[in-house]
Design a protein around this motif. Structure first.
Motif, mmCIF file in Angstrom:
data_model
loop_
_atom_site.group_PDB
_atom_site.id
_atom_site.type_symbol
_atom_site.label_atom_id
_atom_site.label_comp_id
_atom_site.label_asym_id
_atom_site.label_seq_id
_atom_site.Cartn_x
_atom_site.Cartn_y
_atom_site.Cartn_z
ATOM 1 N N THR A 131 12.280 -3.201 28.662
ATOM 2 C CA THR A 131 13.659 -3.016 28.221
ATOM 3 C C THR A 131 13.755 -2.612 26.754
ATOM 4 O O THR A 131 14.785 -2.102 26.322
ATOM 5 N N VAL A 132 12.694 -2.863 25.991
ATOM 6 C CA VAL A 132 12.657 -2.508 24.570
ATOM 7 C C VAL A 132 11.408 -1.670 24.326
ATOM 8 O O VAL A 132 10.300 -2.090 24.655
ATOM 9 N N ARG A 133 11.603 -0.482 23.735
ATOM 10 C CA ARG A 133 10.489 0.446 23.534
ATOM 11 C C ARG A 133 10.113 0.490 22.054
ATOM 12 O O ARG A 133 10.987 0.597 21.189
ATOM 13 N N THR A 134 8.815 0.407 21.775
ATOM 14 C CA THR A 134 8.387 0.369 20.385
ATOM 15 C C THR A 134 7.187 1.269 20.137
ATOM 16 O O THR A 134 6.431 1.611 21.050
ATOM 17 N N GLY A 147 16.937 -11.285 16.727
ATOM 18 C CA GLY A 147 16.200 -12.437 16.230
ATOM 19 C C GLY A 147 14.760 -12.413 16.681
ATOM 20 O O GLY A 147 14.300 -11.480 17.346
ATOM 21 N N MET A 148 14.029 -13.447 16.310
ATOM 22 C CA MET A 148 12.599 -13.514 16.584
ATOM 23 C C MET A 148 12.334 -13.765 18.066
ATOM 24 O O MET A 148 12.988 -14.595 18.705
ATOM 25 N N LEU A 187 12.277 -7.778 27.564
ATOM 26 C CA LEU A 187 13.082 -8.744 26.836
ATOM 27 C C LEU A 187 14.521 -8.736 27.330
ATOM 28 O O LEU A 187 15.064 -7.687 27.682
ATOM 29 N N GLY A 188 15.133 -9.909 27.326
ATOM 30 C CA GLY A 188 16.536 -10.023 27.676
ATOM 31 C C GLY A 188 17.422 -9.776 26.471
ATOM 32 O O GLY A 188 16.950 -9.469 25.366
ATOM 33 N N GLY A 189 18.729 -9.942 26.658
ATOM 34 C CA GLY A 189 19.684 -9.687 25.592
ATOM 35 C C GLY A 189 19.524 -10.616 24.402
ATOM 36 O O GLY A 189 19.943 -10.290 23.286
ATOM 37 N N ASP A 190 18.895 -11.768 24.625
ATOM 38 C CA ASP A 190 18.673 -12.709 23.529
ATOM 39 C C ASP A 190 17.352 -12.456 22.804
ATOM 40 O O ASP A 190 16.960 -13.228 21.923
ATOM 41 N N GLY A 191 16.655 -11.371 23.193
ATOM 42 C CA GLY A 191 15.391 -11.042 22.542
ATOM 43 C C GLY A 191 14.200 -11.823 23.058
ATOM 44 O O GLY A 191 13.104 -11.708 22.510
ATOM 45 N N GLN A 192 14.382 -12.610 24.128
ATOM 46 C CA GLN A 192 13.284 -13.410 24.668
ATOM 47 C C GLN A 192 12.744 -12.770 25.955
ATOM 48 O O GLN A 192 13.426 -11.983 26.612
ATOM 49 N N PHE A 193 11.510 -13.117 26.302
ATOM 50 C CA PHE A 193 10.858 -12.509 27.453
ATOM 51 C C PHE A 193 11.562 -12.864 28.752
ATOM 52 O O PHE A 193 12.033 -13.994 28.937
ATOM 53 N N ILE A 194 11.638 -11.867 29.630
ATOM 54 C CA ILE A 194 12.103 -12.065 30.994
ATOM 55 C C ILE A 194 10.924 -11.792 31.921
ATOM 56 O O ILE A 194 9.817 -11.489 31.453
ATOM 57 N N ALA A 195 11.115 -11.911 33.233
ATOM 58 C CA ALA A 195 10.024 -11.742 34.196
ATOM 59 C C ALA A 195 9.301 -10.424 33.952
ATOM 60 O O ALA A 195 9.933 -9.379 33.784
ATOM 61 N N GLN A 196 7.960 -10.482 33.964
ATOM 62 C CA GLN A 196 7.156 -9.298 33.662
ATOM 63 C C GLN A 196 7.219 -8.231 34.750
ATOM 64 O O GLN A 196 6.962 -7.064 34.475
ATOM 65 N N PHE A 197 7.540 -8.629 35.976
ATOM 66 C CA PHE A 197 7.584 -7.618 37.038
ATOM 67 C C PHE A 197 8.558 -8.047 38.127
ATOM 68 O O PHE A 197 8.891 -9.228 38.260
ATOM 69 N N ARG A 198 9.008 -7.030 38.876
ATOM 70 C CA ARG A 198 9.820 -7.256 40.065
ATOM 71 C C ARG A 198 9.064 -6.672 41.249
ATOM 72 O O ARG A 198 8.618 -5.518 41.195
ATOM 73 N N PRO A 199 8.877 -7.431 42.315
ATOM 74 C CA PRO A 199 8.067 -6.943 43.435
ATOM 75 C C PRO A 199 8.515 -5.581 43.962
ATOM 76 O O PRO A 199 7.674 -4.729 44.281
#
Length: 463
Positions: free
Chosen positions: A199-202, A54-55, A176-188
């Motif tokens: 997580t998604v390559r384009t 989805g979007m 992006l998470g499994g729902d296609g929405q953004f997750i945290a941009q970085f992990r320390p």
């Protein structure tokens, strides 16, 4: 009487800067005349179809919808663009790899004020070099770039050889998470290592897009790595591919594409000789790591044109001055980790950590009054950066405003190619020569954005 800081000076000159001060600058980097019609680049928050789920909401871009446009300029001809900020965050545009006047470089509080919501800034310059470049914000970079604000620039040269087709690829990840929405941009813990991968390559905001190209023809494939983290190892499957340019500059000697490794900020131009058979498919692959990835494909269509890459005329060299190595001053530059915390001094989106340093100094990258420059350079003089990476990770180091020539590496044989970004490997020592021919304060930083934002940043002053 108020204290006169860089912040106050830039705010006082904001109106003048916004109306094209670059047009009146003397010297070879200044615009010769106003371009006929400024390009309008308005930042926007949109929804985009990036996955099958989805979007995706809160995608950031330039323009009304979809991927930021490929911006086309012409070598030696004036270019103008108006940045209009339509998002709820200050922003700028950095024209990555283009040698331009310092006040057009887009670095907040080092070269210009940032552009607030609803405001605009007019950029104007004349690109001296042809090739593939890209544009992106230099404010809150991890969030804004990570959410989509990265676009490709093509500077055309009418003297270039004729190709049968051209394909431009904007390579980037999305967190992006499994729902296609953004997750945290970085992990320390990842920022302190090689960086946090998407997580998604384009390619061009699509997963494995396919483009048609003439059978037996020569395709000019322009690739820009606009990702915030990922390092690529490129391979072409199904066709002969020849490297003709790296980072906007022709390579001194063309060579077949064979596991070429490039990092964020870098660009690659290939001459791809398509198969003769109609319907044959060519794959551009990234084979770095344990999961090889097809990035994009080319499909041969029509009767074979029977072209030969050996008949392709060379690209014209860009007018980059050659350093006088006999008189050059050497600048030591050591890349390392750090335990010193300077994160509280950052503007434009601090990550809250300091992990990295240049010459033992961690710089957060966005400060209202930055520390002393890494080096103060004399205009017109030659320099050699003696760069050493004492970390266990690779770093694509980018120099704004000027181009350097790679002289040597302690770990491999290198061509003396001209570039603005060098991917230095762990425990590598490299020499980069350049002429300080562009006055101003010029950023030098790692283009793995988490590394940049957590200390691996500095700048040089040319005067």
């Amino acid at each position: 009487m108020p204290i006169l800081t860089r912040r106050n000076l830039l705010k006082a000159s904001a109106v003048a800067g916004a109306y094209g001060v670059g047009l009146g600058i003397a010297g070879k980097f200044a615009g010769k005349a106003v371009a006929a019609e400024p390009l309008r680049l308005k930042t926007a928050k949109i929804e985009a179809n990036l996955t099958d789920g989805g979007m995706t909401k809160s995608v950031l871009t330039y323009g009304e919808a979809g991927m930021p446009p490929v911006v086309r300029m012409k070598k030696g001809q004036p270019f103008a663009a108006r940045l209009i900020n339509g998002i709820d965050d200050p922003t700028t545009i950095h024209w990555h790899g283009i040698r331009l006047p310092n006040n057009m470089d887009g670095v907040p509080f080092l070269t210009q004020p940032y552009v607030y919501t609803g405001d605009h800034f007019d950029y104007a310059f004349t690109p001296p070099d042809a090739g593939t470049f890209w544009y992106h914000p230099h404010c809150n970079t991890l969030e804004q770039m990570g959410h989509g604000m990265t676009g490709v620039i093509v500077v055309e040269n009418p003297k270039d050889p004729t190709f049968d087709s051209e394909v431009v690829l904007n390579l980037r990840d999305w967190r992006l998470g499994g729902d296609g929405q953004f997750i945290a941009q970085f992990r320390p813990r990842d920022a302190a290592k090689s960086g946090t991968y998407g997580t998604v390559r384009t390619a061009n905001w699509q997963q494995e897009p396919q483009y048609d190209a003439p059978s037996g023809g020569l395709v000019r494939l322009r690739i820009a790595i606009t990702d915030v983290t990922r390092i690529y190892s490129f391979r072409m499957d199904g066709a002969e591919a020849t490297v003709i340019a790296i980072d906007g500059n022709p390579v001194p000697q063309r060579f077949p594409l064979d596991l070429l490794q490039l990092g964020p900020g870098q660009r690659l131009e290939l001459a791809v000789r398509m198969p003769d058979s109609e319907g044959a498919v060519v794959k551009l692959e990234d084979i770095k790591g344990t999961n090889p990835k097809a990035l994009a494909t080319l499909r041969a269509v029509g009767a074979s044109l029977k072209r030969d890459v050996r008949d392709l005329a060379p690209l014209e060299d860009n007018p980059v001055q050659k350093a006088d190595l006999g008189s050059a001053t050497h600048i030591p530059l050591i890349l390392s980790s750090t335990a010193e915390n300077t994160a509280d001094n950052s503007i434009c989106g601090s990550l809250g950590y300091s992990f990295w340093a240049i010459n033992k100094v961690p710089w957060p990258g966005d400060t209202p009054d930055p520390t002393a420059p890494l080096a103060e350079l004399k205009l017109g003089k030659s320099y050699v950066i003696d760069m050493e990476n004492v970390t266990p990770h690779s770093h694509p180091i980018h120099l704004h405003g000027m181009s350097f020539t790679v002289l040597s590496s302690s770990t491999r044989q290198v061509q003396p190619f001209v570039s603005d970004t060098y991917l230095i490997q762990p425990d590598e020592k490299v020499q980069l020569a350049f002429v300080a021919d562009n006055p101003g304060d010029w950023l030098l930083h790692c283009h793995i954005i988490e590394h940049q934002k957590t200390g691996m940043t500095s700048y040089v002053r040319v005067a």
